[in-house]
Design an enzyme around this catalytic site. Structure first.
Site, PDB file in Angstrom:
ATOM      1  N   ARG A 315       0.849  -1.198   0.000  1.00  0.00           N
ATOM      2  CA  ARG A 315       0.000   0.000   0.000  1.00  0.00           C
ATOM      3  C   ARG A 315       0.882   1.244   0.000  1.00  0.00           C
ATOM      4  O   ARG A 315       1.592   1.492   0.976  1.00  0.00           O
ATOM      5  CB  ARG A 315      -0.901   0.026   1.251  1.00  0.00           C
ATOM      6  N   GLU A 317       0.469   4.182   0.671  1.00  0.00           N
ATOM      7  CA  GLU A 317      -0.182   5.278   1.392  1.00  0.00           C
ATOM      8  C   GLU A 317       0.834   5.977   2.282  1.00  0.00           C
ATOM      9  O   GLU A 317       1.559   5.317   3.011  1.00  0.00           O
ATOM     10  CB  GLU A 317      -1.278   4.726   2.304  1.00  0.00           C
ATOM     11  N   ARG A 323      -0.613   1.878  12.983  1.00  0.00           N
ATOM     12  CA  ARG A 323      -1.123   0.615  12.427  1.00  0.00           C
ATOM     13  C   ARG A 323      -1.009   0.490  10.909  1.00  0.00           C
ATOM     14  O   ARG A 323      -1.540  -0.445  10.326  1.00  0.00           O
ATOM     15  CB  ARG A 323      -2.565   0.391  12.871  1.00  0.00           C
ATOM     16  N   HIS A 324      -0.326   1.414  10.265  1.00  0.00           N
ATOM     17  CA  HIS A 324      -0.162   1.311   8.817  1.00  0.00           C
ATOM     18  C   HIS A 324       1.267   0.930   8.439  1.00  0.00           C
ATOM     19  O   HIS A 324       2.221   1.497   8.940  1.00  0.00           O
ATOM     20  CB  HIS A 324      -0.522   2.639   8.143  1.00  0.00           C
ATOM     21  N   GLU A 481     -10.154  -2.567  13.403  1.00  0.00           N
ATOM     22  CA  GLU A 481     -10.519  -3.445  12.287  1.00  0.00           C
ATOM     23  C   GLU A 481      -9.346  -4.322  11.881  1.00  0.00           C
ATOM     24  O   GLU A 481      -8.244  -3.839  11.701  1.00  0.00           O
ATOM     25  CB  GLU A 481     -10.959  -2.556  11.105  1.00  0.00           C
ATOM     26  N   SER A 484     -11.790  -7.032   6.598  1.00  0.00           N
ATOM     27  CA  SER A 484     -12.875  -6.405   5.883  1.00  0.00           C
ATOM     28  C   SER A 484     -13.247  -7.382   4.785  1.00  0.00           C
ATOM     29  O   SER A 484     -12.374  -7.939   4.130  1.00  0.00           O
ATOM     30  CB  SER A 484     -12.385  -5.078   5.305  1.00  0.00           C
ATOM     31  N   ARG A 532      -1.401  -6.956  12.216  1.00  0.00           N
ATOM     32  CA  ARG A 532      -2.422  -6.348  13.072  1.00  0.00           C
ATOM     33  C   ARG A 532      -3.030  -7.355  14.035  1.00  0.00           C
ATOM     34  O   ARG A 532      -3.320  -7.039  15.185  1.00  0.00           O
ATOM     35  CB  ARG A 532      -3.544  -5.750  12.218  1.00  0.00           C
TER      36      ARG A 532
END
Lengths: 558, 558
Positions: A315, A317, A323-324, A481, A484, A532
């Site tokens: 990712r 991002e 948590r990323h 979370e 998903s 996670r």
């Protein structure tokens, strides 16, 4: 294909001429080397002088580098298996010099193998010379001492120690093996550690809020990951993480899932350009997969019925949060169902219960148990982690608690949160809901079902009774979370309609839609972030503690 | 972290305005849609007219899209479990319409679930109307028929069929279930396949050298992977591959290995620039890992003792051969040993034996066996693959055969090959040696030990007795290399010396060398290409047959 190909790398590393700076460095190095040689000569001279009256001169020293010269019969013992039953036995042990302390003519030192430690005792007398004692622990090995004066074994060095195990009267609180100590007869260095350690293992194992003694911050840990990996806590974290992975696969194998592998390098065709890393691919370019979803779905359309895959997910991002990560390990699954996606929710919920139970209790490998079988006791590992990072044990219900999104929103509203019916959960609300659910149902794991259609991707199946909702779900651990998922639209015409509704250019997702043109069963699935799950099971505050070599926008090393 | 983040993708897909070409396409599509509607209206009209005297009008048709509306009690049976014992039972089955054939008032069709098939029989009479028969198989579903005239079920559609199982007198050779057939009462379409299939499953299952009937070439298979995945052969190949992976982990778990995950995105620091894919990493750049070796070794220096990792490995080589991929699944392991790297060779050799044995015999999941436990029978899967790709069963010895490189060279020389002592094996010589070893020792797997130091990477430990040789090894299946490994130099000073000898700029591999400065045990390991192991165990001629979505210099899709 494998390592032999790496031979080409070295040859490409020295193409440039050395710079002036490099030359200066080389010169300095050479000078250092000379000094080092002088020191060693000095030490050797001292040793020769001392050896004359050294009664233990063949009982200690530095072994030549182990180059596979011989295959001796000597048995090296595992510290974790040593207890009162082994008392009076002569043993050889290979481990690290964890700490050492000299009191007069006695030296206490601790030998460490992973998280297991054994006290060793060397006292000058019968067969043990003063010189030998000095060799083992001349100083307290404080790394602030100048390297010039160093000539005893450094902390973290790997040593071979021989001696007799003796039962002790008072339990040794500072070691994992509390009933025996080793009365040392021989000490040999197998691999010496540099005397200057960037961090000390004892410091790295203290709770972060220790007010008296030194602790180690996250960046220092990660910069010196090799040392940090040696702490009992970190050892335990990665054994637990391996356990999560193994329990995930074991549970799904038992349910008839097939493991598949999906490509990480993908063409631009089926995915957009946001948050994607671009790769130079020969004369063209490609991207790193953000999710194996399309490929899982293709395997379902290809009749594999139930599939899972464990692999790197990327990712791009620029999120610098606790948590990323830019690269993480995805535990992804997808399965065809018969009539209702709740069949899939049940499989996933039960799988999590199985993981939690497996981590909670001792877990045995139950395939062809042999003498060499290592028994993984995750419960012990969890306890080890909680010692450094105190936390409540993870609670869960069996079967898992399932709430609807609507019920979740109502709980939030009852507690003063103002939000729309079909508004997505913000991170603070997600966490608050976690606390409310914990208070009401006493569980750290729950499933939130029937998310608003508007906040889910175009390929999510709408609820058949009310298209405000969708056949989709998230799963949470300690209010965050971790999965998903959804029933996916498996009808190509309806998928086209949904994509158009989202304003997506159909041409760009053509290959995705075409995957369903040759008959596809109804199916659902989900994606889980391994790091996670480990982080939240243990209640750790940062995902970098559960990624062995984490990658984020600011970290690409080690 | 997981799928919810994907929501951002669709929104970026439609930023550009549609081109003229796209508009034309849209127009054509619209025209097609109108025609389609007209056809459907016509068909409906015919149906309404016909329905009046259709005695089975509520026994067949098209189900609405399964949107998880209800949870019926109906049990859907698995074809593989149906045999003579189930005769006279009423069953519902969901599967694909594999083939169909109408003879007068009878229609035979085959229902397929993965590699399992059942013959179904529909005959006009009691409760079954002519219209129903036509619905199931009006034509022989040849995809050359114009779509206009299509109104019966297409091949590959997913259907729900109800009926009574009947024992048959003569075994049904064309189906996997040979003792029973289904006397059909209801047929419903769950998901219709497009009438124009780019390949037929029957064709894709024929041996490539079939001279009479159509076969499918590799590129067509890969371009239409979803259909190709449905053939019994391909289903079996990927079940076997999952088995290799599972057996690899199972064996090593039992030996006390810990599974780790290593980063795929790496900074430039420790690796060279050749054969590496470059990645745009935010404002900088990074590379895709060619091997997890450095990270495995760091885990060993970090006291994990024995580790393995399964994950994507990337090679930017422009090699267009039968055995090179640009992305493949690496099964990598590394372990500390006590005195001799042969300890590691033994572990790896035994592991391969365990994999081969696991694939050869039936394999049962032996963790908490429940009713839903699927029994993996790799032996059946291997037999299925050999039906399409005939080959000799894979042979191996227990314990594995170990030859020295020198012995290998001697065998080659005895057979007319001229080569130097310390020359690397060329691919043809590698294959020839494989044949010679097979002829002499009757094994398809062997280990070649003690490669010449000159042909191995700088981090390879030299032989202690003669530095012409090294403590390194390759392993071979059917004459092709599937593992390359070695004892690594674990002493930082000696590693520096070796790197310099290879002309490598020490500064560029500093972080690699530094990994051994805090004490490192002697260790060895190796890397295995999963797809190659599967390919060579089955004797398949191309690694693209064992990579579900292969990547090579010319293929990035699907």
């Amino acid at each position: 294909m494998s390592e032999a190909q790496n031979q080409t790398i070295p040859s490409t590393l020295d193409e440039k001429q050395p710079s002036k700076k490099a030359l200066k460095k080389e010169q300095k190095k050479a000078e250092k080397a000379v000094k080092k040689e002088q020191r060693q000569a000095q030490i050797q001279a001292q040793q020769v002088a001392a050896e004359k009256d050294d009664c233990s001169r063949d009982k200690y020293g530095v072994f030549p580098m182990i180059q596979s010269t011989e295959k001796p019969d000597r048995v090296l013992h595992q510290i974790k298996r040593l207890g009162a039953e082994q008392a009076e036995q002569n043993v050889w042990i290979r481990g690290r010099l964890h700490t050492s302390r000299t009191v007069g003519k006695q030296c206490f030192f601790i030998i460490r193998q992973q998280q297991f430690t054994l006290q060793a005792l060397l006292f000058v007398g019968d067969g043990v010379s003063k010189q030998m004692l000095k060799f083992v622990a001349k100083f307290d090995n404080d790394y602030t001492y100048d390297v010039l004066f160093y000539c005893s074994i450094t902390k973290e060095s790997i040593i071979d120690v021989a001696g007799v195990l003796k039962k002790v009267d008072v339990k040794i609180e500072s070691c994992s093996q509390q009933d025996v100590e080793l009365h040392v007869e021989q000490v040999w260095v197998v691999s010496a550690a540099s005397p200057r350690l960037p961090l000390l293992i004892e410091d790295a194992m203290r709770p972060a809020d220790d007010e008296e003694l030194a602790t180690v911050n996250l960046d220092t840990r990660l910069d010196n990951r090799i040392l940090d990996l040696r702490t009992a806590t970190t050892q335990s974290i990665y054994r637990i993480e391996a356990g999560v992975c193994q329990l995930f696969r074991e549970t799904l194998n038992n349910e008839g899932f097939v493991e598949i592998h999906t490509p990480k390098i993908i063409s631009a065709a089926s995915e957009g350009g946001a948050n994607v890393f671009e790769v130079t691919y020969f004369k063209g370019s490609a991207y790193l997969a953000q999710s194996p979803q399309l490929y899982k779905q293709m395997a379902i359309a290809g009749d594999f019925d139930k599939v899972y895959t464990v692999g790197a997910v990327f990712r791009a991002e620029d999120s610098n949060t606790h948590r990323h990560l830019t690269e993480f390990v995805g535990l992804d699954l997808e399965m065809a169902f018969q009539y209702h996606y709740h069949e899939v929710i049940k499989v996933i919920g039960d799988m999590f219960v199985n993981i939690f139970k497996g981590l909670q209790t001792s877990k045995y490998c139950n395939v062809s148990i042999t003498a060499s079988t290592v028994v993984f006791r995750y419960a012990d590992d969890v306890a080890t982690v909680f010692k450094q990072y105190p936390n409540e044990p993870f609670k869960f219900l069996e079967p898992s608690l399932i709430l609807t999104f609507k019920e979740g929103v109502e709980m939030l509203r009852e507690n003063g949160v103002e939000m729309e019916d079909d508004e997505d959960l913000s991170t603070p609300n997600e966490k608050l809901l976690g606390r409310l659910v914990k208070a009401k149902y006493d569980t750290d794991f729950y499933i939130l079902d029937k998310f608003p259609l508007a906040v889910r991707p175009f390929y999510t199946m709408p609820d058949p009774h009310n298209s405000k909702w969708s056949n989709s779900y998230d799963m949470f651990m300690r209010g965050e979370e971790i999965l998903s998922g959804a029933q996916r639209v498996h009808d190509p015409d309806f998928l086209t309609e949904r994509a158009k509704h989202h304003g997506i250019d159909i041409e760009k997702i053509k290959s995705y839609i075409d995957a369903f043109r040759f008959g596809a069963p109804p199916h659902a699935g989900g994606g889980i972030g391994l790091e996670r799950v480990t982080m939240l099971y243990l209640g750790l505050g940062n995902v970098r503690l559960t990624s062995m070599f984490p990658r984020d926008p600011k970290r690409l090393t080690p």
